[in-house]
Design a protein around this motif. Sequence first.
Motif, PDB file in Angstrom:
ATOM      1  N   CYS A  59      30.073 -14.622 -42.051  1.00  0.00           N
ATOM      2  CA  CYS A  59      29.977 -14.968 -40.635  1.00  0.00           C
ATOM      3  C   CYS A  59      29.636 -13.735 -39.806  1.00  0.00           C
ATOM      4  CB  CYS A  59      31.283 -15.602 -40.151  1.00  0.00           C
ATOM      5  SG  CYS A  59      31.229 -16.177 -38.438  1.00  0.00           S
ATOM      6  N   THR A  60      30.227 -12.602 -40.154  1.00  0.00           N
ATOM      7  CA  THR A  60      29.955 -11.358 -39.436  1.00  0.00           C
ATOM      8  C   THR A  60      28.488 -10.969 -39.581  1.00  0.00           C
ATOM      9  OG1 THR A  60      32.231 -10.606 -39.778  1.00  0.00           O
ATOM     10  CG2 THR A  60      30.597  -8.923 -39.228  1.00  0.00           C
ATOM     11  N   THR A  63      26.140 -13.563 -37.805  1.00  0.00           N
ATOM     12  CA  THR A  63      26.225 -13.478 -36.343  1.00  0.00           C
ATOM     13  C   THR A  63      25.519 -12.230 -35.825  1.00  0.00           C
ATOM     14  OG1 THR A  63      28.315 -14.703 -36.344  1.00  0.00           O
ATOM     15  CG2 THR A  63      27.802 -13.432 -34.365  1.00  0.00           C
ATOM     16  N   TYR A  67      22.311 -12.273 -33.319  1.00  0.00           N
ATOM     17  CA  TYR A  67      22.378 -11.591 -32.030  1.00  0.00           C
ATOM     18  C   TYR A  67      21.237 -10.589 -31.887  1.00  0.00           C
ATOM     19  CZ  TYR A  67      24.284  -9.297 -27.911  1.00  0.00           C
ATOM     20  OH  TYR A  67      24.452  -8.797 -26.645  1.00  0.00           O
ATOM     21  N   SER A 115      30.792  -8.181 -33.310  1.00  0.00           N
ATOM     22  CA  SER A 115      31.484  -8.470 -34.573  1.00  0.00           C
ATOM     23  C   SER A 115      32.925  -8.921 -34.339  1.00  0.00           C
ATOM     24  CB  SER A 115      31.457  -7.254 -35.504  1.00  0.00           C
ATOM     25  OG  SER A 115      32.339  -6.247 -35.048  1.00  0.00           O
ATOM     26  N   LYS A 117      33.789 -10.907 -32.060  1.00  0.00           N
ATOM     27  CA  LYS A 117      33.749 -12.229 -31.424  1.00  0.00           C
ATOM     28  C   LYS A 117      33.038 -13.276 -32.276  1.00  0.00           C
ATOM     29  CE  LYS A 117      33.768 -10.003 -26.948  1.00  0.00           C
ATOM     30  NZ  LYS A 117      33.008  -9.628 -25.774  1.00  0.00           N
ATOM     31  N   THR A 118      32.848 -13.004 -33.561  1.00  0.00           N
ATOM     32  CA  THR A 118      32.213 -14.008 -34.412  1.00  0.00           C
ATOM     33  C   THR A 118      33.145 -15.215 -34.529  1.00  0.00           C
ATOM     34  OG1 THR A 118      33.110 -13.325 -36.560  1.00  0.00           O
ATOM     35  CG2 THR A 118      31.135 -12.142 -35.769  1.00  0.00           C
ATOM     36  N   THR A 121      35.921 -14.596 -37.047  1.00  0.00           N
ATOM     37  CA  THR A 121      36.844 -13.563 -36.563  1.00  0.00           C
ATOM     38  C   THR A 121      37.805 -14.139 -35.534  1.00  0.00           C
ATOM     39  OG1 THR A 121      35.200 -11.826 -36.940  1.00  0.00           O
ATOM     40  CG2 THR A 121      36.995 -11.306 -35.432  1.00  0.00           C
TER      41      THR A 121
END
Length: 140
Positions: A59-60, A63, A67, A115, A117-118, A121
């Motif tokens: 996910c990190t 994302t 972005y 990172s 705010k993924t 996370t």
Amino acid sequence: MSEEQPIVTRVHASLGEVDYAVNLQAGRHHLVSDEPPSHGGAHAGPGPFSLLLSGLAACTAITLRMYAKHKGWNLTAVDVEAKLTRQGTQSHIDRSISLQGELDAAQTARLLEVSEKTPATLTLKGGIGIKTTLKQPGVA
């Protein structure tokens, strides 16, 4: 009357006669999770905590790529390493991120902020409720 919540994802796990080797169905993807021999498994796949960290790391990376792409930044590669430690009932994740590409200091700093705010996370940091029900065999 409560509104039904939208399902983000769904996984089905099935454990048969082989100790600890769990067959996972995530959408159209099939995975196996298992324990290492030191815990009685056959190491047929990553363990449950490895899968949890894999979701966070994936996910990190995704994302950050999304972005940077949206911003038109030259992010050519993202590497994420995550480590879970536990002491008693307390768990902690250390995550390190390596970014490659032609990024200035402000872009790198912004990606580090992103990172934090993924979706994965925020879910892990916010805690997550778990409701467990027992399904009777043969009942849908």
